[in-house]
Write a protein that holds these residues in place. Structure first.
Motif, PDB file in Angstrom:
ATOM      1  N   PRO A 102      20.746  25.490  75.251  1.00  6.16           N
ATOM      2  CA  PRO A 102      22.189  25.236  75.244  1.00  6.16           C
ATOM      3  C   PRO A 102      22.572  23.841  74.775  1.00  6.16           C
ATOM      4  N   GLN A 103      21.634  22.924  74.713  1.00 10.71           N
ATOM      5  CA  GLN A 103      21.958  21.552  74.318  1.00 10.71           C
ATOM      6  C   GLN A 103      22.353  21.488  72.843  1.00 10.71           C
ATOM      7  N   ARG A 104      23.285  20.599  72.531  1.00 12.99           N
ATOM      8  CA  ARG A 104      23.773  20.467  71.159  1.00 12.99           C
ATOM      9  C   ARG A 104      22.712  19.895  70.229  1.00 12.99           C
ATOM     10  N   LEU A 146      30.816  23.641  68.251  1.00 14.89           N
ATOM     11  CA  LEU A 146      30.476  22.452  69.044  1.00 14.89           C
ATOM     12  C   LEU A 146      30.004  21.295  68.175  1.00 14.89           C
ATOM     13  N   THR A 147      29.368  21.606  67.047  1.00 15.69           N
ATOM     14  CA  THR A 147      28.811  20.560  66.177  1.00 15.69           C
ATOM     15  C   THR A 147      29.361  20.673  64.757  1.00 15.69           C
ATOM     16  N   LEU A 148      30.614  21.068  64.634  1.00 16.04           N
ATOM     17  CA  LEU A 148      31.197  21.300  63.308  1.00 16.04           C
ATOM     18  C   LEU A 148      31.277  20.026  62.488  1.00 16.04           C
ATOM     19  N   GLU A 149      31.427  18.863  63.132  1.00 19.00           N
ATOM     20  CA  GLU A 149      31.574  17.617  62.385  1.00 19.00           C
ATOM     21  C   GLU A 149      30.294  17.193  61.682  1.00 19.00           C
ATOM     22  N   ASN A 150      29.162  17.855  61.985  1.00 17.33           N
ATOM     23  CA  ASN A 150      27.876  17.475  61.390  1.00 17.33           C
ATOM     24  C   ASN A 150      27.448  18.396  60.260  1.00 17.33           C
ATOM     25  N   THR A 151      28.333  19.231  59.773  1.00 14.56           N
ATOM     26  CA  THR A 151      27.969  20.168  58.722  1.00 14.56           C
ATOM     27  C   THR A 151      28.575  19.745  57.398  1.00 14.56           C
ATOM     28  N   GLN A 187      37.763  13.597  79.840  1.00 11.22           N
ATOM     29  CA  GLN A 187      37.607  12.191  79.460  1.00 11.22           C
ATOM     30  C   GLN A 187      36.142  11.822  79.234  1.00 11.22           C
ATOM     31  N   LEU A 188      35.429  12.748  78.606  1.00 17.81           N
ATOM     32  CA  LEU A 188      34.023  12.483  78.310  1.00 17.81           C
ATOM     33  C   LEU A 188      33.857  11.715  77.014  1.00 17.81           C
ATOM     34  N   GLN A 189      34.667  12.019  76.018  1.00 17.50           N
ATOM     35  CA  GLN A 189      34.576  11.319  74.742  1.00 17.50           C
ATOM     36  C   GLN A 189      35.913  11.422  74.031  1.00 17.50           C
ATOM     37  N   PRO A 190      36.266  10.418  73.230  1.00 15.50           N
ATOM     38  CA  PRO A 190      37.527  10.489  72.475  1.00 15.50           C
ATOM     39  C   PRO A 190      37.437  11.520  71.373  1.00 15.50           C
ATOM     40  N   MET A 191      38.587  11.906  70.877  1.00 18.88           N
ATOM     41  CA  MET A 191      38.648  12.935  69.835  1.00 18.88           C
ATOM     42  C   MET A 191      38.427  12.308  68.464  1.00 18.88           C
ATOM     43  N   SER A 192      37.281  11.625  68.316  1.00 16.46           N
ATOM     44  CA  SER A 192      36.974  10.972  67.042  1.00 16.46           C
ATOM     45  C   SER A 192      36.403  11.945  66.025  1.00 16.46           C
ATOM     46  N   ALA A 193      35.882  13.072  66.485  1.00 20.36           N
ATOM     47  CA  ALA A 193      35.288  14.030  65.560  1.00 20.36           C
ATOM     48  C   ALA A 193      36.329  14.750  64.725  1.00 20.36           C
TER      49      ALA A 193
END
Length: 488
Positions: A171-173, A207-212, A263-269
């Motif tokens: 399940p880990q990204r 979940l990892t769309l910004e890395n494609t 509030q885990l991470q900002p919406m920088s992606a």
């Protein structure tokens, strides 16, 4: 063979050989596992498969072991594990997960196994750049790995491998890259995997769309009723599956919203995804069968604050207008509504101001927004990036030149608008003039009909008065008939 007859018999020697010789080397352990594929019932009853799987899992999940360290002169653990049958491979991966191994190790094993058993996984897709619009069937990467003589049994086996590998994904990204997930998604669509598995892959890609990349998102549009074949009538369908990408973006936004609430991470992606989607729109907009509705829905899938600049979106719109030159003015305005003219850079604004494909209203909006920005910059409302005086003078001169250019273009547009307004006024005057003539003629004809129906024309007059009346009425009647004939 047991110890009941004599100590050190064959059974004890075999167990000692497996424990101290075979299990000490993962390569020999895997060799034993492969030999057990033809002896599954007996090997399972003797616990040989379980012992071998636990041994491989222990070697792969050591705390001080790195993926680069699990290498021997004869090859790597991942390549050797990939040679096993799918059921034995699943048992090894399950044992590795039970040992709490790092997700990167499990992901590496799954990727090696997929590269060996799934066709077309290592071939890159080039999208529409390598294919012409006139082709009725596109030879995409996944299809190139398949043979035409593959039977239904082979397809079912491949489908089973795909579903098994997806069920084993951690399940880990960071377990597997997004590129691999998209390849698995394409394979799942080709071999008609279960809908729940396709949804699971779409969520994981989100979940990892910004890395494609854009090429990874180009998913061919296949027929549902026929596995692996492209659509036979491309004029009725798009070349790429736009709906899958739209669902992936929705899952990405749902995940980002959850992260923001916690509030885990900002919406920088979102910035990276917005650039990715603009490039994707520019690629699929070259498809002649892409409708405005699909383009608009996909462009508006991201919120407005996700894009800091709309240059990429403008490029996609311009590409769509080039591909669809017969688009009506109403549809052009509808298409340009997805773009914010205030977010265009100076270079994009200059190009849009001279673009004949854009509607006139959009061009005026672009010029107006740039003029407002230039005035604000001249008044000092926008801060200067550098405090260097020479750079400030150069930028000041450049700004004045750009303002003069924009003013000239705005004057040209105003002149064209004035000319169009004059022509429109003339047409309105001519139309009103013709309409008044038509109304006057209808009123005169109706009045004449009423006069003819009066008693003066209906009564009979005797003697010379009647002849005189006939002489007076006949020329009038002849004139009326003549006028009616000419008017008709």
């Amino acid at each position: 063979m047991s110890e009941e007859l004599e100590d050190g018999n064959l059974m004890s020697k075999t167990e000692a050989f497996l424990t101290f010789v075979v299990l000490s080397s993962w390569k020999d352990t895997i060799t034993v596992l492969k030999s057990c594929e033809a002896l599954s019932p007996w090997a399972e009853n003797l616990q040989i498969i379980r012992i071998c799987c636990d041994s491989v899992a222990w070697k792969a999940s050591r705390e001080n072991s790195l993926m680069a360290d699990i290498v021997d002169e004869g090859g790597s653990l991942f390549d050797d594990v990939a040679t096993l049958r799918i059921d034995h491979f699943m048992r090894i991966i399950t044992a590795i997960r039970a040992k709490e191994a790092r997700p990167e190790i499990i992901g590496k094993c799954i990727m090696c196994y997929a590269a060996r058993w799934l066709p077309g996984m290592n071939i890159e897709s080039e999208g529409l750049r390598s294919y012409g619009y006139g082709k009725t069937e596109l030879q995409y990467s996944i299809l190139s790995g398949r043979n035409e003589d593959e039977g239904l049994g082979h397809n079912n086996e491949t489908k089973t491998i795909i579903e098994s590998l997806v069920s084993l994904l951690p399940p880990q990204r960071e377990a597997v890259p997004c590129k691999f997930l998209l390849k698995m998604l394409k394979m799942a669509i080709v071999y008609s995997a279960s809908p729940s598995l396709i949804v699971e892959l779409e969520k994981r890609v989100g979940l990892t769309l910004e890395n494609t990349s854009v090429n990874d998102l180009l998913i061919p549009n296949y027929k549902n009723e026929d596995q692996g074949k492209m659509i036979e009538q491309p004029g009725q369908h798009t070349m790429h599956n736009i709906d899958v990408v739209q669902r992936i973006v929705e899952y990405f936004l749902m995940h980002e919203q959850e992260q923001q609430q916690q509030q885990l991470q900002p919406m920088s992606a979102k910035s990276n995804v917005s650039k990715l989607m603009d490039n994707y729109l520019a690629e699929v907009s070259r498809d002649p069968n892409l409708s405005i509705t699909k383009f608009q829905v996909l462009a508006e899938a991201l919120p407005e604050n996700a894009r800091t600049c709309d240059d990429g979106l403008y490029r996609a719109i311009d590409t769509y207008l080039k591909t669809h030159p017969s688009l009506s003015e109403c549809n052009r305005k509808k298409l340009c509504k997805v773009m914010n003219c205030e977010k265009l850079s100076l270079e994009a604004s200059m190009h849009a101001a001279q673009n004949d494909r854009l509607p006139l209203r959009t061009v005026i909006q672009v010029l107006f927004s740039k003029q407002v920005k230039m005035r604000a910059a001249m008044r000092g409302k926008e801060p200067v990036a550098n405090g260097n005086h020479s750079e400030h003078e150069v930028s000041h001169k450049t700004t004045k030149t750009e303002i003069m250019t924009l003013k000239e273009e705005l004057e040209n547009v105003n002149a064209q608008m004035a000319k169009l307004q004059t022509d429109y006024s003339k047409l309105q005057y001519e139309y009103a003039k013709l309409n008044n003539k038509h109304r006057n003629f209808l009123g005169w004809s109706l009045s004449w009909k009423k006069i003819r129906k009066t008693a003066f024309f209906n009564r009979k007059i005797d003697g010379p008065e009647s002849s005189e009346a006939q002489q007076i009425s006949n020329p009038l009647a002849s004139k009326v008939n003549f006028r009616r004939q000419t008017m008709s």
